[in-house]
Design a protein around this motif. Structure first.
Motif, PDB file in Angstrom:
ATOM      1  N   ILE A 159       0.841  -1.203   0.000  1.00  0.00           N
ATOM      2  CA  ILE A 159       0.000   0.000   0.000  1.00  0.00           C
ATOM      3  C   ILE A 159       0.873   1.249   0.000  1.00  0.00           C
ATOM      4  N   ILE A 160       1.957   1.223   0.756  1.00  0.00           N
ATOM      5  CA  ILE A 160       2.890   2.362   0.757  1.00  0.00           C
ATOM      6  C   ILE A 160       3.441   2.585  -0.653  1.00  0.00           C
ATOM      7  N   MET A 161       3.817   1.490  -1.315  1.00  0.00           N
ATOM      8  CA  MET A 161       4.341   1.609  -2.663  1.00  0.00           C
ATOM      9  C   MET A 161       3.296   2.193  -3.612  1.00  0.00           C
ATOM     10  N   LEU A 162       2.091   1.650  -3.575  1.00  0.00           N
ATOM     11  CA  LEU A 162       1.039   2.145  -4.457  1.00  0.00           C
ATOM     12  C   LEU A 162       0.745   3.621  -4.193  1.00  0.00           C
ATOM     13  N   ALA A 163       0.677   3.998  -2.923  1.00  0.00           N
ATOM     14  CA  ALA A 163       0.382   5.393  -2.572  1.00  0.00           C
ATOM     15  C   ALA A 163       1.511   6.326  -3.016  1.00  0.00           C
ATOM     16  N   GLY A 164       2.748   5.918  -2.799  1.00  0.00           N
ATOM     17  CA  GLY A 164       3.887   6.756  -3.172  1.00  0.00           C
ATOM     18  C   GLY A 164       3.951   7.015  -4.663  1.00  0.00           C
ATOM     19  N   TYR A 165       3.811   5.964  -5.456  1.00  0.00           N
ATOM     20  CA  TYR A 165       3.857   6.137  -6.899  1.00  0.00           C
ATOM     21  C   TYR A 165       2.600   6.841  -7.418  1.00  0.00           C
ATOM     22  N   PHE A 166       1.473   6.616  -6.771  1.00  0.00           N
ATOM     23  CA  PHE A 166       0.239   7.302  -7.158  1.00  0.00           C
ATOM     24  C   PHE A 166       0.394   8.812  -7.031  1.00  0.00           C
ATOM     25  N   VAL A 167       0.948   9.255  -5.913  1.00  0.00           N
ATOM     26  CA  VAL A 167       1.135  10.692  -5.707  1.00  0.00           C
ATOM     27  C   VAL A 167       2.093  11.257  -6.757  1.00  0.00           C
ATOM     28  N   PHE A 168       3.215  10.578  -6.965  1.00  0.00           N
ATOM     29  CA  PHE A 168       4.168  11.052  -7.978  1.00  0.00           C
ATOM     30  C   PHE A 168       3.520  11.110  -9.356  1.00  0.00           C
ATOM     31  N   GLY A 212       0.414  11.198 -10.132  1.00  0.00           N
ATOM     32  CA  GLY A 212      -0.662  12.184 -10.180  1.00  0.00           C
ATOM     33  C   GLY A 212      -0.147  13.563 -10.514  1.00  0.00           C
ATOM     34  N   PHE A 213       0.950  13.952  -9.895  1.00  0.00           N
ATOM     35  CA  PHE A 213       1.532  15.257 -10.182  1.00  0.00           C
ATOM     36  C   PHE A 213       2.231  15.299 -11.540  1.00  0.00           C
ATOM     37  N   TYR A 214       2.860  14.199 -11.914  1.00  0.00           N
ATOM     38  CA  TYR A 214       3.651  14.207 -13.144  1.00  0.00           C
ATOM     39  C   TYR A 214       2.807  13.953 -14.393  1.00  0.00           C
ATOM     40  N   TYR A 215       1.957  12.919 -14.352  1.00  0.00           N
ATOM     41  CA  TYR A 215       1.176  12.542 -15.526  1.00  0.00           C
ATOM     42  C   TYR A 215      -0.254  13.068 -15.492  1.00  0.00           C
ATOM     43  N   GLY A 216      -0.706  13.441 -14.312  1.00  0.00           N
ATOM     44  CA  GLY A 216      -2.107  13.843 -14.139  1.00  0.00           C
ATOM     45  C   GLY A 216      -2.853  12.777 -13.357  1.00  0.00           C
ATOM     46  N   TRP A 217      -3.866  13.208 -12.633  1.00  0.00           N
ATOM     47  CA  TRP A 217      -4.574  12.297 -11.734  1.00  0.00           C
ATOM     48  C   TRP A 217      -5.354  11.208 -12.459  1.00  0.00           C
ATOM     49  N   PRO A 218      -5.974  11.476 -13.605  1.00  0.00           N
ATOM     50  CA  PRO A 218      -6.655  10.364 -14.295  1.00  0.00           C
ATOM     51  C   PRO A 218      -5.685   9.236 -14.695  1.00  0.00           C
ATOM     52  N   ALA A 219      -4.505   9.597 -15.168  1.00  0.00           N
ATOM     53  CA  ALA A 219      -3.514   8.576 -15.533  1.00  0.00           C
ATOM     54  C   ALA A 219      -3.043   7.812 -14.300  1.00  0.00           C
ATOM     55  N   ALA A 220      -2.840   8.540 -13.200  1.00  0.00           N
ATOM     56  CA  ALA A 220      -2.399   7.884 -11.959  1.00  0.00           C
ATOM     57  C   ALA A 220      -3.451   6.909 -11.460  1.00  0.00           C
ATOM     58  N   ILE A 221      -4.707   7.307 -11.519  1.00  0.00           N
ATOM     59  CA  ILE A 221      -5.799   6.417 -11.090  1.00  0.00           C
ATOM     60  C   ILE A 221      -5.864   5.200 -12.017  1.00  0.00           C
ATOM     61  N   GLY A 222      -5.724   5.431 -13.316  1.00  0.00           N
ATOM     62  CA  GLY A 222      -5.760   4.323 -14.270  1.00  0.00           C
ATOM     63  C   GLY A 222      -4.618   3.342 -14.116  1.00  0.00           C
ATOM     64  N   ASN A 223      -3.516   3.782 -13.542  1.00  0.00           N
ATOM     65  CA  ASN A 223      -2.344   2.924 -13.388  1.00  0.00           C
ATOM     66  C   ASN A 223      -2.410   2.058 -12.129  1.00  0.00           C
ATOM     67  N   ILE A 224      -3.320   2.350 -11.209  1.00  0.00           N
ATOM     68  CA  ILE A 224      -3.383   1.606  -9.936  1.00  0.00           C
ATOM     69  C   ILE A 224      -3.583   0.103 -10.136  1.00  0.00           C
ATOM     70  N   PRO A 225      -4.556  -0.341 -10.941  1.00  0.00           N
ATOM     71  CA  PRO A 225      -4.749  -1.803 -11.061  1.00  0.00           C
ATOM     72  C   PRO A 225      -3.509  -2.542 -11.569  1.00  0.00           C
ATOM     73  N   LEU A 226      -2.853  -2.001 -12.581  1.00  0.00           N
ATOM     74  CA  LEU A 226      -1.651  -2.654 -13.101  1.00  0.00           C
ATOM     75  C   LEU A 226      -0.525  -2.605 -12.073  1.00  0.00           C
ATOM     76  N   SER A 227      -0.388  -1.486 -11.390  1.00  0.00           N
ATOM     77  CA  SER A 227       0.665  -1.351 -10.379  1.00  0.00           C
ATOM     78  C   SER A 227       0.433  -2.266  -9.186  1.00  0.00           C
ATOM     79  N   ALA A 228      -0.809  -2.619  -8.911  1.00  0.00           N
ATOM     80  CA  ALA A 228      -1.124  -3.477  -7.761  1.00  0.00           C
ATOM     81  C   ALA A 228      -0.761  -4.935  -8.007  1.00  0.00           C
TER      82      ALA A 228
END
Length: 143
Positions: free
Chosen positions: A80-89, A91-107
């Motif tokens: 969860i720490i890993m997912l949250a850390g990369y999600f925040v990064f 979100g700021f770098y690629y945009g929040w929709p892309a960050a949200i879309g990447n969660i399932p694959l990253s998990a």
């Protein structure tokens, strides 16, 4: 954004079983960052922080209590720490929709590594040299 799957978390989880939290965190931060320097240099600084924190928390939970339920808790928490850390990064770098879309694959990565690490750590517990190393470090207040 796109996923990046590897077995690095498996090694981090195993290292957290063998080494004290500060050492496993250092190994995870440096080793994972070097891997990212080769594959995805943009992620290397983020990886240093995220994987270091991930390993430190994992080690705090499981190092002194290496029972399966603590291992599972440690692996899930650090995932969860890993997912949250990369999600925040992301979100700021690629945009929040892309960050949200990447969660399932990253998990997928921490989930698969958790299952495999539960098996591997159980095997590591049966290796006398590793048990002796852990016992020696446990009794060394300066280490």
């Amino acid at each position: 954004a796109y996923g990046y799957l590897n077995c690095g978390d498996l090694f981090i989880f195993c290292t957290c079983f063998i080494l004290k939290p500060r050492y496993s965190a250092t190994a995870a931060a440096i080793g994972s960052s070097i891997a990212d320097l080769v594959a995805f240099p943009l992620y290397a600084p983020v990886t240093f922080i995220v994987k270091g924190l991930m390993a430190f928390v994992c080690g705090l939970i499981m190092y002194k209590r290496p029972k399966i339920q603590f291992n599972l808790l440690a692996f899930i928490t650090s995932g969860i720490i890993m997912l949250a850390g990369y999600f925040v990064f992301e979100g700021f770098y690629y945009g929040w929709p892309a960050a949200i879309g990447n969660i399932p694959l990253s998990a997928i990565q921490p989930a698969v590594c958790t299952v495999v690490a539960l098996i591997v750590v159980d095997i590591l517990k049966r290796i006398p040299q590793i048990v002796a190393y852990r016992n020696r470090n446990e009794n060394d207040k300066y280490n």
